[in-house]
Enzyme design. Structure first.
Site: not given
Length: 742
Positions: A208, A276-278
């Protein structure tokens, strides 16, 4: 990670967003394939004698399209007709089992978990075995929480192994610092410790970084940004990775086929799942406008989601590839083998959470990470028997939450620095100084009066999560508000030089204190976890000798003129760009990477080094760089892995404790080139180990080095090359020359 509740988990990192509410609490751990049920005996995916590959294929053959799509989110619903329970992929364990994700609940028998120091402080110990032990404890506690029925999943989104490249970054506290070697070794220690060889717990490697479009040179990717992830996959064998929100060189991270498939899976051998990240997939369409429709975003990322199927943007086989990785992970965790309490690791009881051993380890980690930055006239440690009165001043003195950093769970114990210091001096007086850490309101006169009345003063200042966190980067590197004014006023009024303690994740420009004679000691305590208050008091009063060393450069305030979104590591003299991190930064530092004092002194010598000259003429064809200085080089790929292995050598360093106090000391070994050409690191850490020595004792520390790895650099094409000329192994002030002949 973020605040949204749904993610897609996939084979090639391509997702769409479905939202499910999550409010289940279990009295027993959720599992599939109850061996007591007659109906499960006919299901091949429940047959533990079969290979996992066969079991997963059987399971997928039984699912409908709707059921398959429903499993591609972090909150996967149950498939009741097959006896498969709901599963929550999102749990957090950055520096202890955390309450941040929806997968863990501290509302049952267990109300807390061991809170170890925030990662940036643990990194300051430069002790890979300590990192491994912390991760092992986290894995045990995670399984204990699951066995208590307070977890709906066993996948944890940690560690964060992004390079801490900018001191203002609010999430730098979550990382092991700015050095790729340290970050890579931390990732391997963490993943091996938490996952274990028998898959006690599965971990997810997180990626991230900042959200704006980013331009990164292939040179910086090759030797700075990607090596930690490569090590985490190749050596740590992480079972999952997370792709980020942002675009890199124009391509959304989660839709980057070259990165996720060609490199991670093809070159590095990654065989797990990708998440995936949010909101990262939604951002591809909604914010970045990389695709024309939401369905195209899904197809670009996974080729997943029902409307994408209907529009023939992906096939059912694409879904099956993604689901194969997901269900393989759940089966490796034993969640399709019947009641996990009757299986291996089922005997890890809730009593292992917050155990005495784990709490002692949290204290050890805090002790070993805390860094002594200044100790004029050997002010520290304070005399225990001769300190009759003590003033403790500052907004971070009597808080416990600040000690925990972010992504934490409720701690086993809560002891503030003030409470811990009172155990050493009964006549301890306290004043908050500032109402809050932002210090917009300050009571200088009251603090000054208190300082005048006591033998010694400890100021506990710094930052907290209101100043730096996810979605909160700093704009300054100085202390917030009127903190500096408070410190200087108290220091001037006190009878003796004061001690300044900084709680923070990121670096702080404390130049005003570094050069002030009235401030005798400076300690950086990071966010030291549940036992941090105790560790800090022990160090101040000499029951522990500090040995931590900074894992990041502490930059001066003027570094804030550098744009945060400029990702370049190398300096550019033409436009005044100073570069980033100790490897390339050409400006002045408040404190350098690796800096840290002790209550004793250490001396080094090179005891033996197996290499003085390396002749590479026989290994390949030479190339020549021509700019300010001509240099010949040979690519590492031409030398080949077999020859690189043959070139490995040992360097043995003697370390002697020349002082009067025993201590644990991290030995840092660097390489420096004789000539810093464009693109070459100024210096590069190539090894680190900790050694414990009594006063007057001498020990030997052995480093295994590989010229192909440790004496090479990335060129402008991202190729790792070895240049001719002299290089120096450096430890402290000692140097050993190695000549490379081309």
């Amino acid at each position: 990670m973020g605040t949204q509740s749904a993610l897609l988990v996939i084979f090639n990192a391509l997702f769409f967003f479905f939202f499910f509410s999550f409010a289940n609490a279990f009295d027993e751990p959720p599992f599939a394939c109850n061996q007591a049920s007659f109906s499960t005996k006919s299901l091949l995916f429940c047959d533990t004698k079969l290979p996992i590959k066969n079991r997963v294929e059987d399971l997928l053959s039984r699912l409908t399209i709707d059921e398959k799509i429903s499993q591609l989110v972090n909150t996967a619903p149950p498939i009741t007709r097959l006896g498969i329970p709901a599963y929550q992929w999102w749990s957090e364990s950055l520096h202890g089992v955390a309450a941040s994700g929806p997968g863990i609940h501290f509302n049952g028998t267990l109300r807390s978990a061991t809170s170890f120091p925030q990662v940036i402080l643990s990194a300051a110990s430069f002790d890979a075995h300590l990192w491994f032990r912390i991760a092992q404890a986290i894995g045990i506690e995670a399984r204990g929480v699951y066995n208590a029925g307070q977890a709906n999943g066993m996948t944890f989104w940690a560690p964060n192994i992004n390079i801490f490249r900018d001191p203002r970054w609010g999430r730098g506290q979550e990382t092991p610092g700015e050095d790729p070697l340290v970050t890579g070794k931390y990732s391997v220690s963490y993943v091996r410790g938490v996952q274990g060889d028998s898959f006690k717990v599965k971990t997810l490697m997180e990626s991230t970084i900042s959200k704006p479009p980013l331009v990164v040179t292939v040179q910086d990717l090759a030797d700075t940004y990607q090596p930690p992830f490569q090590k985490c996959i190749e050596e740590g064998r992480a079972n999952g990775i997370m792709c980020a929100y942002n675009r890199v060189n124009g391509v959304p991270n989660c839709a980057d086929f070259n990165l996720l498939t060609k490199k991670a899976r093809g070159m590095w051998g990654f065989d797990g799942y990708i998440t995936s990240d949010c909101d990262a997939v939604a951002i591809i369409y909604e914010n970045q406008r990389y695709t024309k429709t939401p369905e195209d975003a899904v197809a670009d990322v996974l080729k997943a989601g029902k409307s994408s199927l209907q529009q023939k943007k992906l096939s059912e086989a694409d879904l099956d590839r993604a689901l194969f990785n997901l269900f393989s992970t759940r089966m490796k965790l034993g969640l399709f083998n019947g009641d996990p309490r009757q299986l291996p690791f089922g005997d890890i009881s809730p009593n292992r959470v917050c155990s005495a051993d784990h709490q002692a380890l949290a204290l050890e980690a805090a002790r070993d990470g805390i860094v002594l930055l200044k100790n004029s006239a050997r002010l520290l440690p304070l005399p225990q028997t001769k300190t009759n009165s003590l003033a403790v001043i500052g907004p971070n003195a009597d808080v416990v939450k600040t000690l925990l950093g972010n992504y934490y769970g409720p701690p086993c114990i809560s002891i503030s620095p003030l409470q811990a210091l009172k155990k050493y001096v009964s006549n301890t007086l306290y004043h908050q100084g500032c109402d809050y850490v932002n210090c917009t309101s300050v009571s200088i006169s009251n603090a000054v009066d208190l300082a005048k009345s006591v033998d010694y003063v400890v100021l506990i200042m710094g930052l907290d999560q209101t100043q730096e966190r996810e979605e909160k980067d700093r704009v300054d590197l100085v202390l917030p508000g009127k903190q500096a004014s408070l410190i200087l006023s108290v220091a001037e009024a006190a009878k003796k030089p004061v001690i300044l303690v900084i709680l923070s994740g990121g670096p702080v420009d404390v130049s005003f204190a570094k050069y002030n004679k009235n401030i005798g000691g400076i300690i950086w305590a990071g966010y030291p976890g549940e036992a941090g208050g105790i560790a800090l008091a022990e160090i101040i009063f000499g029951d522990h000798n500090p040995g931590g060393r900074l894992p990041v450069t502490w930059y001066p305030q003027y570094f804030t003129k550098v744009p945060m979104t400029d990702m370049r590591m190398r300096p550019d003299a033409a436009n005044g760009y100073p570069g980033r991190t100790y490897r390339f930064y050409t400006g002045k530092s408040v404190f350098k990477f690796g800096y840290g004092l002790s209550y004793t002194n250490y001396a080094y010598k090179f005891s033996s080094v197996e290499l003085k000259q390396l002749d590479l003429n026989q290994y390949g064809s030479l190339n020549t760089i021509r700019n300010e200085t001509s240099a010949s080089y040979l690519s590492v790929s031409e030398i080949g892995k077999e020859n690189c292995d043959k070139l490995k050598f040992l360097a043995t360093i003697g370390v002697r404790n020349t002082g009067e106090m025993s201590g644990k000391h991290p030995v840092l070994l660097f390489v420096e080139p004789s000539v810093v050409r464009y693109g070459s690191p100024i210096k590069q850490l190539v090894g680190f180990q900790s050694v414990h020595l009594n006063a007057g004792e001498e020990g030997l520390v052995e480093f295994g080095l590989s010229p192909c790895e440790h004496l090479s650099k990335a060129n402008e094409e991202g190729l790792m090359v070895m240049e001719g000329g002299s290089h120096f192994l450096v430890v402290g002030e000692e140097k050993h020359q190695i000549s490379i002949v081309l």
